[in-house]
Design a protein around this motif. Structure first.
Motif, PDB file in Angstrom:
ATOM      1  N   THR A  27     -33.042 -13.699 -31.969  1.00  0.00           N
ATOM      2  CA  THR A  27     -34.137 -13.999 -31.055  1.00  0.00           C
ATOM      3  C   THR A  27     -35.255 -14.687 -31.815  1.00  0.00           C
ATOM      4  O   THR A  27     -35.427 -14.487 -33.013  1.00  0.00           O
ATOM      5  CB  THR A  27     -34.689 -12.733 -30.376  1.00  0.00           C
ATOM      6  N   GLY A  95     -32.958 -14.691 -17.382  1.00  0.00           N
ATOM      7  CA  GLY A  95     -34.328 -15.002 -17.753  1.00  0.00           C
ATOM      8  C   GLY A  95     -35.321 -14.236 -16.906  1.00  0.00           C
ATOM      9  O   GLY A  95     -35.012 -13.835 -15.785  1.00  0.00           O
ATOM     10  N   GLU A 117     -38.807 -14.320 -21.245  1.00  0.00           N
ATOM     11  CA  GLU A 117     -37.647 -13.921 -22.039  1.00  0.00           C
ATOM     12  C   GLU A 117     -36.404 -14.515 -21.399  1.00  0.00           C
ATOM     13  O   GLU A 117     -36.239 -14.475 -20.179  1.00  0.00           O
ATOM     14  CB  GLU A 117     -37.538 -12.397 -22.094  1.00  0.00           C
ATOM     15  N   ASN A 120     -30.737 -16.284 -25.374  1.00  0.00           N
ATOM     16  CA  ASN A 120     -30.811 -17.401 -26.308  1.00  0.00           C
ATOM     17  C   ASN A 120     -29.505 -18.186 -26.284  1.00  0.00           C
ATOM     18  O   ASN A 120     -28.468 -17.667 -25.893  1.00  0.00           O
ATOM     19  CB  ASN A 120     -31.109 -16.897 -27.720  1.00  0.00           C
ATOM     20  N   ASN A 153     -37.098 -17.916 -27.422  1.00  0.00           N
ATOM     21  CA  ASN A 153     -36.520 -17.322 -26.226  1.00  0.00           C
ATOM     22  C   ASN A 153     -37.310 -16.113 -25.726  1.00  0.00           C
ATOM     23  O   ASN A 153     -36.983 -15.536 -24.704  1.00  0.00           O
ATOM     24  CB  ASN A 153     -35.045 -16.959 -26.440  1.00  0.00           C
TER      25      ASN A 153
END
Length: 190
Positions: A27, A95, A117, A120, A153
């Protein structure tokens, strides 16, 4: 010779595998400040104004004032033009958070991602789309605006809209994977 060729192929496959798979478990958190200086008088929400006025009224003495109302100050801060919540594209590409399109200055617009968020992936980009909720490459079409590579991300991020672009026809902010042409998440702007 076969062992050398096999070793080279193995190294190339391992490198390619790392490039495509590593984003799934790595991340990258980015927390950018809002780039426009906020003027407290112009960026309070209606609820914040009511709370401020209640606090003042509770401590202010009862005095009759014969003054006329002052003119409202000219709004100098950023103006939110449209906003939307990120939604999952599917059960794997997920997301959350908010995307907001701002008129930052008379000549500058920007897209701000907050509490953001997303799953990824390799080479993710931020796009403005004319489709309200694209889920596939076909939905996205060719008439989108690329705002650049996703900075992280997770976190709060800013993306400048190129000068002179009319954003009135764009209906969503999309997180998109270029190499695989996959939509990761979409926020419909309202």
């Amino acid at each position: 010779m076969k062992k050398v060729i096999a070793a080279l192929i193995l190294i190339i496959l391992a490198a390619a595998g790392w490039y495509f798979v590593s984003p799934l478990f790595i991340t990258n958190e980015v927390n950018e400040e809002f780039p426009v200086a906020k003027d407290a008088a112009t960026t309070l929400t209606p609820q914040e104004v009511l709370e401020r006025d209640k606090e003042f009224a509770a401590t202010a003495p009862d005095v009759v004032v014969e003054d006329s109302m002052p003119e409202q100050p000219t709004r100098t801060g950023p103006v939110a033009l449209a906003s939307g919540q990120f939604e999952d594209a599917d059960s794997f590409h997920q997301g959350s958070g908010t995307a907001t399109l701002y008129q930052a200055t008379a000549a500058e617009q920007l897209v701000r991602l907050e509490d953001f968020e997303v799953t990824n992936g390799p080479d993710l980009v931020v796009l403005l789309s004319r489709h309200p909720a694209p889920r596939t490459r076909a939905d996205l079409g060719e008439d989108y605006l690329d705002l650049g590579s996703l900075k992280g991300n997770i976190g709060n991020q800013n993306y400048t809209v190129p000068a002179g672009v009319d954003t009135t026809g764009f209906k969503s902010v999309v997180i998109y994977c270029k190499p695989f042409h996959v939509v990761f998440s979409t926020a419909t702007l309202q």
